[in-house]
Design a protein around this motif. Sequence first.
Motif, PDB file in Angstrom:
ATOM      1  N   UNK A 461       0.699  -1.155   0.017  1.00 27.28           N
ATOM      2  CA  UNK A 461      -0.147   0.015  -0.069  1.00 27.28           C
ATOM      3  C   UNK A 461       0.713   1.214  -0.012  1.00 27.28           C
ATOM      4  N   UNK A 462       1.899   1.008   0.532  1.00 30.65           N
ATOM      5  CA  UNK A 462       2.928   2.304   0.494  1.00 30.65           C
ATOM      6  C   UNK A 462       3.446   2.828  -0.959  1.00 30.65           C
ATOM      7  N   UNK A 463       3.532   1.547  -1.602  1.00 30.78           N
ATOM      8  CA  UNK A 463       3.854   2.018  -3.115  1.00 30.78           C
ATOM      9  C   UNK A 463       2.890   2.649  -3.841  1.00 30.78           C
ATOM     10  N   UNK A 464       1.478   2.411  -3.571  1.00 35.19           N
ATOM     11  CA  UNK A 464       0.608   3.202  -4.356  1.00 35.19           C
ATOM     12  C   UNK A 464       0.342   4.626  -3.500  1.00 35.19           C
ATOM     13  N   UNK A 465       0.890   4.562  -2.146  1.00 33.30           N
ATOM     14  CA  UNK A 465       0.614   5.910  -1.601  1.00 33.30           C
ATOM     15  C   UNK A 465       1.553   6.828  -2.251  1.00 33.30           C
ATOM     16  N   UNK A 466       2.946   6.550  -2.149  1.00 34.62           N
ATOM     17  CA  UNK A 466       3.910   7.229  -2.923  1.00 34.62           C
ATOM     18  C   UNK A 466       3.722   7.886  -4.333  1.00 34.62           C
ATOM     19  N   UNK A 467       2.830   6.628  -5.018  1.00 36.95           N
ATOM     20  CA  UNK A 467       2.713   7.253  -6.460  1.00 36.95           C
ATOM     21  C   UNK A 467       1.538   8.191  -6.358  1.00 36.95           C
ATOM     22  N   UNK A 468       0.535   8.036  -5.428  1.00 37.39           N
ATOM     23  CA  UNK A 468      -0.447   9.317  -5.128  1.00 37.39           C
ATOM     24  C   UNK A 468      -0.025  10.556  -5.130  1.00 37.39           C
ATOM     25  N   UNK A 469       1.237  10.645  -4.050  1.00 34.70           N
ATOM     26  CA  UNK A 469       2.015  11.787  -3.879  1.00 34.70           C
ATOM     27  C   UNK A 469       2.562  12.527  -4.882  1.00 34.70           C
ATOM     28  N   UNK A 470       3.338  11.553  -5.706  1.00 32.44           N
ATOM     29  CA  UNK A 470       3.974  12.093  -6.876  1.00 32.44           C
ATOM     30  C   UNK A 470       3.036  12.802  -7.932  1.00 32.44           C
ATOM     31  N   UNK A 471       1.773  12.101  -7.908  1.00 27.12           N
ATOM     32  CA  UNK A 471       0.656  12.386  -8.854  1.00 27.12           C
ATOM     33  C   UNK A 471       0.075  13.660  -8.389  1.00 27.12           C
ATOM     34  N   UNK A 472      -0.037  14.061  -6.988  1.00 29.74           N
ATOM     35  CA  UNK A 472      -0.443  15.285  -6.690  1.00 29.74           C
ATOM     36  C   UNK A 472       0.616  16.240  -6.698  1.00 29.74           C
ATOM     37  N   UNK A 473       1.788  16.024  -6.529  1.00 28.47           N
ATOM     38  CA  UNK A 473       3.005  16.870  -6.596  1.00 28.47           C
ATOM     39  C   UNK A 473       2.956  17.392  -8.128  1.00 28.47           C
ATOM     40  N   UNK A 474       3.239  16.305  -9.098  1.00 28.82           N
ATOM     41  CA  UNK A 474       2.881  16.841 -10.454  1.00 28.82           C
ATOM     42  C   UNK A 474       1.726  17.616 -10.897  1.00 28.82           C
ATOM     43  N   UNK A 475       0.698  17.232 -10.214  1.00 26.26           N
ATOM     44  CA  UNK A 475      -0.461  18.168 -10.720  1.00 26.26           C
ATOM     45  C   UNK A 475      -0.335  19.602 -10.227  1.00 26.26           C
ATOM     46  N   UNK A 476       0.364  19.714  -8.892  1.00 24.83           N
ATOM     47  CA  UNK A 476       0.554  20.955  -8.192  1.00 24.83           C
ATOM     48  C   UNK A 476       1.398  21.761  -9.004  1.00 24.83           C
ATOM     49  N   UNK A 477       2.399  21.180  -9.641  1.00 23.82           N
ATOM     50  CA  UNK A 477       3.414  21.827 -10.511  1.00 23.82           C
ATOM     51  C   UNK A 477       2.745  22.344 -11.636  1.00 23.82           C
ATOM     52  N   UNK A 478       1.809  21.684 -12.283  1.00 21.24           N
ATOM     53  CA  UNK A 478       1.226  21.988 -13.450  1.00 21.24           C
ATOM     54  C   UNK A 478       0.292  23.124 -13.443  1.00 21.24           C
ATOM     55  N   UNK A 479      -0.314  23.251 -12.131  1.00 20.48           N
ATOM     56  CA  UNK A 479      -1.449  24.206 -11.965  1.00 20.48           C
ATOM     57  C   UNK A 479      -0.856  25.725 -11.760  1.00 20.48           C
TER      58      UNK A 479
END
Length: 479
Positions: A461-479
Motif C-alpha cells: 500500500x505504501x507503493x501506491x501511496x507514494x505514487x499518489x503523492x507524486x501525482x499530486x506533486x505533479x498536478x500542483x506543479x502544472x497548476x
Amino acid sequence: MTRIVIIGGGPGGYEAALVGAQLGAEVTVVDCDGLGGASVLTDCVPSKTLIATAEVMTSFDSSYEELGIIVADDTPPLEQKARVVGVDLGKVNRRVKRLALAQSHDITASVTRAGARVMRGRGRLDGRQAVDGSRQVVVTAADGSEESLTADAVLIATGAHPREIPDAQPDGERILNWTQVYDLEELPEELIVVGSGVTGAEFAGAYQALGSRVTLVSSRDRVLPGEDPDAAAVLEDVFRRRGMNVMSRSRAEAVKRVGDRVEVSLADGRVISGTHCLMAVGAIPNTRGMGLQEAGVVVKDSGHIKTDRVSRTSAPGVYAAGDVTGIFALASVAAMQGRIAMYHFLGDAVAPLNLKTVSSNVFTDPEIATVGYSQSDVDSGKIEARVVKLPLLRNPRAKMQGIRDGFVKIFARPGTGIVVGGVVVAPRASELIHPIAVAVDNSLTVEQIANTFTVYPSLSGSIAEVARQLHTKRAAEEA
C-alpha cells in the motif's frame, strides 16, 4: 547442426545451455566444479540460505516482546532482554551445503534433459577463428588429459573468485573468505568483517543476528557506498542500534592470526582483535589462462571481458556472460546475458540488455531493493525526476508487524509522470520491488500505479501511496 561450447556452468552458462539446446543447437557445457557455479555452490544460494536462518533469529529477537509473545521458562526475566533462542552453526552450514548441492544437481538434470552435454574439466580457447568460422576449445580434465572441441560459437561464463589482500591471506579457519565460512562448526564469538559492500554488509548483519559480536570495517564514509544513501543510512543505523561496531573511514592493511585470535591492522595504526575475520573486499574475474588475448578477445585492465549489449566480445563467434564481464554481478543479469547471447547467435528475436530495468537486492535486515535510475543519477543531473519517499512507520501493516525501519521511494519524470526508478527498504523488499520494476520496464505512470488496487492492510500500500503523492506533486506543479 550448430555447435556451441559454453565454458563455465554458472547462471550465464546453464541458462545459455538451456536456450541453445531448446533452439536446436548441439550444446556442450564445460565446467570443473558443478553446474550453478559459484552462484549456487559458494555464493548466492549458500549465503541467502544462511541469511534465511538469520532472518528468523532477527524477527524473533527484535519483535517478540513488542508483539506480546511470551517464551516459557525464559530466564532471566524478559525485561532484561536476554536472548531466548540460539543457533547450531554446524547444523546450519550442513543444511546450506546440502541445499546448494541439491540445487546444482537439479540444474544439471535440467540441462541434460534439454539435450545439452556436460563435460567436467577446465576449458580454454585455442587460437583464432578458423577459415570456416569455427573455434577450438581445449578441455583439460582433472587427470590432466585433454580433449579438443570444435565450436561455431563459444560463451565464456567462468565467474569470479574472492579478491585477496597480500597481507591478509585466508587460512580457512580464522581468516576466511566468503567461500570458506560454510565449513565453520561453531559460531564466531567476535567476528571482524573487512569490507562494507553488499557481501560484507550481508554477512555482518547475518552473523550479528546469529549471535556473533560483529565489527564491520569500512574504508568508506558509510556502509554500502554504492547503494542509495538514504537506504544505507537506515541500515547503518539499524546495525549500530543492534550492537554492531561499524568503523567507517578505516582501511584494513593486514590481518594475522595470533593463536586462537586474529588481529586486523588498520592504515591509521590501530589494531583490532577478534576470534575470526571475514574478508569481503571484492572479486576477481576468472579469465586468466583461458587464451582470450590470443583468440582476439579484448580484456580490460581489471581482467573483465569487454562485451556489447548482446553479449558479444571483440572476437567473432565468442560471447561472454556473468561476472567475467563486470556488468552487475547479479545471477539474474548473468542469466539474461547468457540467454541473449544464444538468441543473438542463433538468429532468434532478441532485445539488447537494458541495465535500467534490472532490479537488485541487498539481503540485509531490512533488505534494500532498487530498480532503474538512482538518487545519485537525479542529484548529478543525469536524469530529471521528481522524488517522493514515504517512511514505513506510516504504514498500518508495518505497525501491526512491529516494523519501524524502512521506506518506499519512487522516481518519476516531471511532466509525464513515468516511473523511472525506485528504492524499497523493508523486510522482503526483494518481493516489494517487483511492481516498481514492472512500472519501470513498461514505462507506466504514477497515475497508473496510484489507481491500481492494493490489499489493505499491506506493505505494498505504501507503493501506491507514494505514487499518489507524486501525482499530486505533479498536478500542483502544472497548476
